[in-house]
Design a protein around this motif. Structure first.
Motif, short mmCIF file in Angstrom:
data_model
loop_
_atom_site.label_atom_id
_atom_site.label_comp_id
_atom_site.label_asym_id
_atom_site.label_seq_id
_atom_site.Cartn_x
_atom_site.Cartn_y
_atom_site.Cartn_z
N SER A 162 8.99 3.49 1.39
CA SER A 162 7.92 2.57 1.79
C SER A 162 8.27 1.88 3.10
CB SER A 162 7.68 1.52 0.70
OG SER A 162 7.25 2.12 -0.49
N LEU A 206 4.71 -3.56 -8.67
CA LEU A 206 4.65 -2.11 -8.46
C LEU A 206 5.96 -1.46 -8.90
CD1 LEU A 206 2.94 -2.20 -4.95
CD2 LEU A 206 1.86 -1.58 -7.11
N ASP A 209 0.83 -1.21 0.00
CA ASP A 209 0.00 0.00 0.00
C ASP A 209 0.86 1.26 0.00
OD1 ASP A 209 -2.34 -1.43 -0.04
OD2 ASP A 209 -2.74 -1.23 2.12
N GLU A 210 1.92 1.24 0.82
CA GLU A 210 2.82 2.39 0.89
C GLU A 210 3.52 2.63 -0.44
OE1 GLU A 210 3.67 4.71 3.41
OE2 GLU A 210 1.78 3.94 4.21
N ALA A 221 2.58 1.69 -3.44
CA ALA A 221 1.61 2.12 -4.46
C ALA A 221 1.27 3.60 -4.30
CB ALA A 221 0.34 1.28 -4.35
N GLY A 222 1.36 4.12 -3.07
CA GLY A 222 1.00 5.51 -2.82
C GLY A 222 2.15 6.50 -2.93
N ARG A 223 3.36 6.01 -3.22
CA ARG A 223 4.50 6.92 -3.33
C ARG A 223 4.37 7.78 -4.59
NH1 ARG A 223 6.31 8.41 0.86
NH2 ARG A 223 7.98 9.38 -0.35
N PRO A 224 4.90 9.02 -4.56
CA PRO A 224 4.79 9.90 -5.74
C PRO A 224 5.37 9.26 -6.99
CG PRO A 224 5.62 11.12 -3.82
CD PRO A 224 5.59 9.67 -3.43
N ARG A 270 6.93 1.30 -12.09
CA ARG A 270 7.80 2.48 -11.99
C ARG A 270 8.92 2.44 -13.02
NH1 ARG A 270 7.27 5.93 -7.71
NH2 ARG A 270 5.57 5.28 -6.35
#
Length: 199
Positions: A94, A140, A76-77, A79-82, A144
């Motif tokens: 993360s 993920l 979750d962390e 996936a939410g990174r800029p 990137r």
């Protein structure tokens, strides 16, 4: 049974599992893993040993489920990174979700690492869970790196495995220090050793 009833039953089951985990970990931290029995955990929440085994297959399972939850949290962390962060930096940031909680209250992190280090079965289970973390995080990382989804490209998995290895090494050193060293610094040092000047 209707879908609504099934959903309610599953939420109730998850709530009881969470309560058992919380109680078990309080006991593990206070009196040690080996000396804590399933009977004590069950009694602390007002249930029988038999009822405990409806929620967990064993006392060891309570520990390993903790690693499952950490994997989902890391995913979750990440996936939410800029979007503009490179993959290595995003992985490092993360890990802060664990580092922050551990530095706020190191007792649970130390207990978790000590428990798994002392038991061959739990040590093997931890390795398997970390492989599952890798499986969760690698797609993920591939996004990137803008890698094609179906491509047989090792880079995303290699990068993820390297970051998780750094994190594992940092945790091992932190445990050896009995939590006196900064886990944040140890994770930074380990990851900088692989990619100097990153993040």
């Amino acid at each position: 049974m209707s879908a609504k009833q099934q959903g309610l039953r599953e939420r109730t089951r998850q709530a009881v599992r969470a309560q058992l985990m919380d109680v078990a970990w309080d006991l593990f931290v206070r009196q040690g893993y080996d000396t804590t029995t399933v009977d004590e955990i069950a009694a602390a929440v007002g249930m029988s040993q038999r009822s405990f085994f409806r929620y967990f297959a064993s006392k060891e399972d309570v520990v390993l489920v903790k690693f499952e939850k950490v994997g989902a949290l890391l995913a979750d962390e990440l996936a939410g990174r800029p979007a503009e962060e490179d993959a290595w930096t995003a992985l490092r940031r993360s890990f802060d979700v664990i580092v922050n909680a551990t530095e706020h209250d190191p007792r649970y992190g130390l207990a978790l690492l000590r428990i798994t280090d002392q038991s061959p079965a739990l040590r093997a289970g931890r390795v398997e869970q970390q492989k599952q973390w890798q499986d969760l995080l690698s797609p993920l990382v591939a996004q990137r790196l803008a890698l094609p989804a179906a491509d047989h490209d090792p880079r995303a998995t290699a990068l993820t495995a390297a970051a998780l290895a750094c994190f594992s090494v940092a945790n091992g050193v932190w445990l050896q220090s009995d939590g006196t060293e900064s886990l944040r610094r140890l994770v930074d040092d380990a990851m900088h050793a692989v990619r100097p000047g990153s993040f």
